[in-house]
Design an enzyme around this catalytic site. Sequence first.
Site, mmCIF file in Angstrom:
data_model
loop_
_atom_site.group_PDB
_atom_site.id
_atom_site.type_symbol
_atom_site.label_atom_id
_atom_site.label_comp_id
_atom_site.label_asym_id
_atom_site.label_seq_id
_atom_site.Cartn_x
_atom_site.Cartn_y
_atom_site.Cartn_z
ATOM 1 N N GLY A 33 0.825 -1.194 0.000
ATOM 2 C CA GLY A 33 0.000 0.000 0.000
ATOM 3 C C GLY A 33 0.858 1.242 0.000
ATOM 4 N N ASP A 48 1.477 -6.877 -4.980
ATOM 5 C CA ASP A 48 1.198 -7.989 -4.074
ATOM 6 C C ASP A 48 1.771 -9.258 -4.681
ATOM 7 O OD1 ASP A 48 0.233 -9.924 -2.393
ATOM 8 O OD2 ASP A 48 -1.824 -9.177 -2.344
ATOM 9 N N ALA A 66 7.712 -11.828 3.775
ATOM 10 C CA ALA A 66 7.451 -13.170 4.295
ATOM 11 C C ALA A 66 6.558 -13.099 5.527
ATOM 12 C CB ALA A 66 8.763 -13.872 4.670
ATOM 13 N N TYR A 130 6.757 -22.732 9.234
ATOM 14 C CA TYR A 130 7.517 -21.541 8.869
ATOM 15 C C TYR A 130 8.882 -21.916 8.313
ATOM 16 C CZ TYR A 130 10.745 -17.647 9.600
ATOM 17 O OH TYR A 130 11.740 -16.710 9.441
ATOM 18 N N LYS A 134 10.319 -21.598 4.380
ATOM 19 C CA LYS A 134 11.508 -20.817 4.033
ATOM 20 C C LYS A 134 12.566 -21.703 3.351
ATOM 21 C CE LYS A 134 12.144 -16.976 5.048
ATOM 22 N NZ LYS A 134 11.869 -15.718 4.294
#
Length: 302
Positions: A33, A48, A66, A130, A134
Site C-alpha cells: 500500500g 502484491d 514473508a 515456517y 523458508k
Amino acid sequence: MRVLVTGAAGYVGYAVGRRLVAAGHEVDGLVRGPEAALPPRVRPVVADLLGPVALGTYDAVCHLAALTRVRESFADPLGFYATNVQGTVNLLRALRGGERVVYGSTAAVYGTPERQPIPEDEPPAPGNPYGASKLAAEQLVRFRARTGAIGAVVLRTFNVAGSVDGRGDPDRTRLIPKALAVAAGRAPHLEINGDGAAVREYLHVDDLATAYVRALDAASPGEERIYNVGSGTGASVAQVVDAVRAVTGRPVPALHKPPQPEPPVLVSDSAAIRRDLGWRPERSSLTEIIEGAWSALPAREG
C-alpha cells in the site's frame, strides 16, 4: 545498482533499504500500500506477490517479504506456504534475467541440531511450517540460480533485535520486545519457560542490513551461496532479562512456567560470511541492542 527490496516497510526490510541507499544504490521498496513507511530516498512500488506481478528492470533484488511467526505457522501452514513459497515463485517469474538475488532466510531451517555452533553444512530439518516454507523458497531460489537466470545468495538469520531510525522490533512474541514491554509498564510480567537457562544469540538489525549490502556485491549470475548471519555470541534468557533491567533501570517481573521441549543452545557459526565477504557485526553487543530498542519505544509509563 538499481535494487528492489520486497517487504521494504517491515522491520528488517526498512533497515536493509536504508543501508542500500547509504551505499549509493537506487532503491525501490515493494509494498502492499502507498501508505507504507519507507526509509528516505526509497521509492514505493505497490504490488502484491500473492498474485502475478509486473516489475520494472532491476539489477538486484533483496527478497524479504514473508510471514515469520513460528507459532502462527502451525495454525496456518497454507498461508505461510502461499506467502513464503508462492510469493517467491511469483517474484522470480517477474524478473527479466541476470539479476542478483539476496534471499532472506532463517535459522529455523536447521530445526534443533545438536551440533553447536551451527554451520551452513548442517542438514536442514525444519520442525515447523515456517521453517519448512523458508527452506522450500531457499531451494527454489538456488535451483533458479543453477539455470543461470540469476545469481543467488541466501542469508540465514538467527535472532534479530535493536533499532534504526527510532524503529524497533514491533513483534512482542520475541524475547527482547516482550521484556521491554514489561519494563515499560505495558505488560504485568514476562513469561519464561523453565529456569531461563536456554541460550540464543542476538544480532543488531543494522548489522544484518550491512550483510545484505555485502551479499549483493558478491552475487553473480549462475552462482549460489548460503551464509549464516549471526553474532555467534550466546546469551541465556535470564541474562537478557538482567540486561533489560540494567539498561532500563526498571523491574521486569518474571513468571516461570513449566519447561518446554526446546534446545538448550542455538548459536550460529558465521565464519563463512566473515571470511568470504569481510562482514563483521559491529553493533551487536546485548547492551547496545537493548539501549536502542528501549529508546525506540514510544512514551513509556511510569
